[in-house]
Design an enzyme around this catalytic site. Structure first.
Site, short mmCIF file in Angstrom:
data_model
loop_
_atom_site.label_atom_id
_atom_site.label_comp_id
_atom_site.label_asym_id
_atom_site.label_seq_id
_atom_site.Cartn_x
_atom_site.Cartn_y
_atom_site.Cartn_z
CE LYS A 127 -4.34 -1.88 1.23
NZ LYS A 127 -5.63 -1.81 1.84
CE LYS B 119 -5.98 -8.73 -1.08
NZ LYS B 119 -7.01 -8.52 -0.11
CE LYS C 253 -13.59 -4.41 0.80
NZ LYS C 253 -12.59 -4.01 1.80
P1 ATP Z 1 -8.86 -3.52 0.16
O1 ATP Z 1 -8.78 -3.86 -1.27
O2 ATP Z 1 -9.67 -2.30 0.46
O3 ATP Z 1 -7.55 -3.54 0.86
P2 ATP Z 1 -9.83 -6.18 0.54
O4 ATP Z 1 -10.71 -6.45 -0.62
O5 ATP Z 1 -8.50 -6.83 0.58
O6 ATP Z 1 -9.71 -4.64 0.83
P3 ATP Z 1 -10.52 -6.49 3.33
O7 ATP Z 1 -11.62 -5.72 3.91
O8 ATP Z 1 -9.16 -6.02 3.62
O9 ATP Z 1 -10.71 -6.63 1.77
O10 ATP Z 1 -10.62 -8.01 3.74
C1 ATP Z 1 -11.70 -8.61 4.39
C2 ATP Z 1 -11.55 -10.11 4.43
O11 ATP Z 1 -11.64 -10.67 3.13
C3 ATP Z 1 -10.21 -10.59 5.00
O12 ATP Z 1 -10.42 -11.73 5.79
C4 ATP Z 1 -9.43 -10.95 3.77
O13 ATP Z 1 -8.46 -11.93 4.04
C5 ATP Z 1 -10.53 -11.48 2.86
N1 ATP Z 1 -10.17 -11.31 1.46
C6 ATP Z 1 -9.98 -10.14 0.81
N2 ATP Z 1 -9.68 -10.34 -0.48
C7 ATP Z 1 -9.68 -11.70 -0.65
C8 ATP Z 1 -9.44 -12.55 -1.78
N3 ATP Z 1 -9.14 -12.05 -2.96
N4 ATP Z 1 -9.53 -13.88 -1.60
C9 ATP Z 1 -9.85 -14.40 -0.40
N5 ATP Z 1 -10.08 -13.65 0.70
C10 ATP Z 1 -10.00 -12.32 0.59
#
Ligand code: ATP
Ligand code: LTN
Length: 330
Positions: free
Chosen positions: A113, A195, A198
């Site tokens: 980040k 990965k 969002k």
């Molecule tokens: P951002 O993109 O805003 O950093 P994010 O999409 O990674 O957010 P978080 O809110 O940080 O989402 O994560 C919430 C939960 O979803 C965590 O347990 C994280 O491990 C899981 N998670 C996020 N993205 C994935 C993915 N691509 N595959 C599996 N689990 C995920």
């Protein structure tokens, strides 16, 4: 015997993706009957990257409605908004004082980040994992169901719990991560080496839980595959591997069953079927979401009661911490 405690959360930093669903929320549902579960919408975490205030407010309420629409039940689990329980910020401060700069600067998520926002790098992004440790430790959580990307942060939470316990006598339960093998890391549809997230700037990279059928069809159709042309689960075909994982998560069929079903079939047909399976899987969630969003009073009741229950437990732990570090009782 006391029930074991589960804690987890998602940031309201945008619409939730099917990665959040498969990697995290889907696994939370089944834990509700057996454990004492706390599920938070972690808005304090979300502001470590710039947010538009009115969008943050909207996203926070929507994440709550998504939680409920996916099957979290306020009668079984404590569902709350992180900023409503001030103990999270307070314990973070104490934990900051036993966190090492070196360890925090090795966190992969911080490194990634901070690469994206080299100018004006904020201190909140650096201490993000300390806040996450506070979330977990306040509830004396035994288990933390998360996706694979959070493993390193969980390790830090364990280190901080142990360090505090060693320095001030036993205070915190040392938590364990709960990471499912399948679906722990759903990949971007546009770049199967990174990965699904969002906050990706390319909206074709992710599918949102609230995406309309047409958007889902379009995004699946555009998903990156390869020129091998076989539907097989292996590391030479990362795009196809990811689509198979998503197919399996939404259909409940094993990877092997799906491979057999599509033997000799082209990517076009496979993708068409996959899109329909995702659409059908999300339909009941989206319908429930629409109903819930019409009932703001109910949502308000859920998060208020949740905050009350969460505060009671969190403040108990915080008082103990304050006493141990030597603060005078008020
Ligand atoms: P951002 O993109 O805003 O950093 P994010 O999409 O990674 O957010 P978080 O809110 O940080 O989402 O994560 C919430 C939960 O979803 C965590 O347990 C994280 O491990 C899981 N998670 C996020 N993205 C994935 C993915 N691509 N595959 C599996 N689990 C995920
Ligand atoms: N950092 C997590 C979200 C999160 C979390 C938590 C997960 C914040 N606090 C406590 C589990 C337990 C993420 O997924 N990015």
């Amino acid at each position: 015997m006391e029930r074991k405690v589960v804690f987890s959360g998602v940031q309201p930093s945008g619409g939730l993706t099917i990665g959040n669903y498969i990697g995290a929320i889907k696994n939370w549902i089944s834990l509700q009957d057996e454990y004492d579960c706390y599920y938070s919408i972690v808005d304090l975490h979300a502001i470590t990257v710039p947010q538009v205030p009115k969008d943050l407010r909207k996203n926070t309420l929507e994440v709550l409605a998504v939680y409920l629409a996916c099957g979290l039940e306020p009668e079984k689990s404590t569902i709350f908004i992180q900023s409503h329980v001030s103990a999270h910020a307070e314990l973070t401060w104490v934990l900051n004082t036993i966190s090492y700069m070196g360890q925090l600067s090795r966190m992969t998520q911080f490194k990634e980040k901070s690469r994206k926002s080299e100018e004006n790098l904020n201190a909140g992004l650096f201490t993000y994992p300390v806040l996450m440790a506070a979330d977990i430790l306040l509830y004396q959580a035994d288990l933390v169901p998360v996706g694979d990307d959070q493993k390193q942060h969980l390790e830090l939470a364990r280190d901080l719990a142990e360090r505090f316990n060693n320095r001030y006598s036993y205070t915190f339960k040392v938590p364990e991560p709960l990471i499912k093998k399948e679906g722990a890391r759903i990949m971007s549809l546009q770049d199967p080496e990174s990965k699904m997230s969002k906050s990706d700037e390319n909206e074709n990279a992710y599918i949102l839980i609230l995406d309309k059928p047409d958007a889902i069809r379009r995004k699946v159709k555009r998903a990156v595959t390869d020129s091998i042309g076989e539907i097989k689960y292996n590391d030479q075909q990362l795009g196809v591997k990811n689509l198979l994982t998503i197919y399996s998560a939404f259909s409940g069929h094993s990877i092997e069953e799906i491979e057999n079903k599509y033997e000799g079939v082209g990517y076009g047909k496979f993708k068409e079927d996959l899109a329909e399976i995702i659409i059908e899987g999300l339909r009941p969630i989206q319908e429930k979401f629409d109903d819930l969003m019409k009932n703001k009073d109910y949502l308000e009741r859920v998060y208020k009661e949740g905050a009350e229950r969460a505060s009671y437990i969190a403040n108990k732990t915080l008082r103990k911490v304050y006493r141990k570090v030597g603060f005078i009782q008020k």
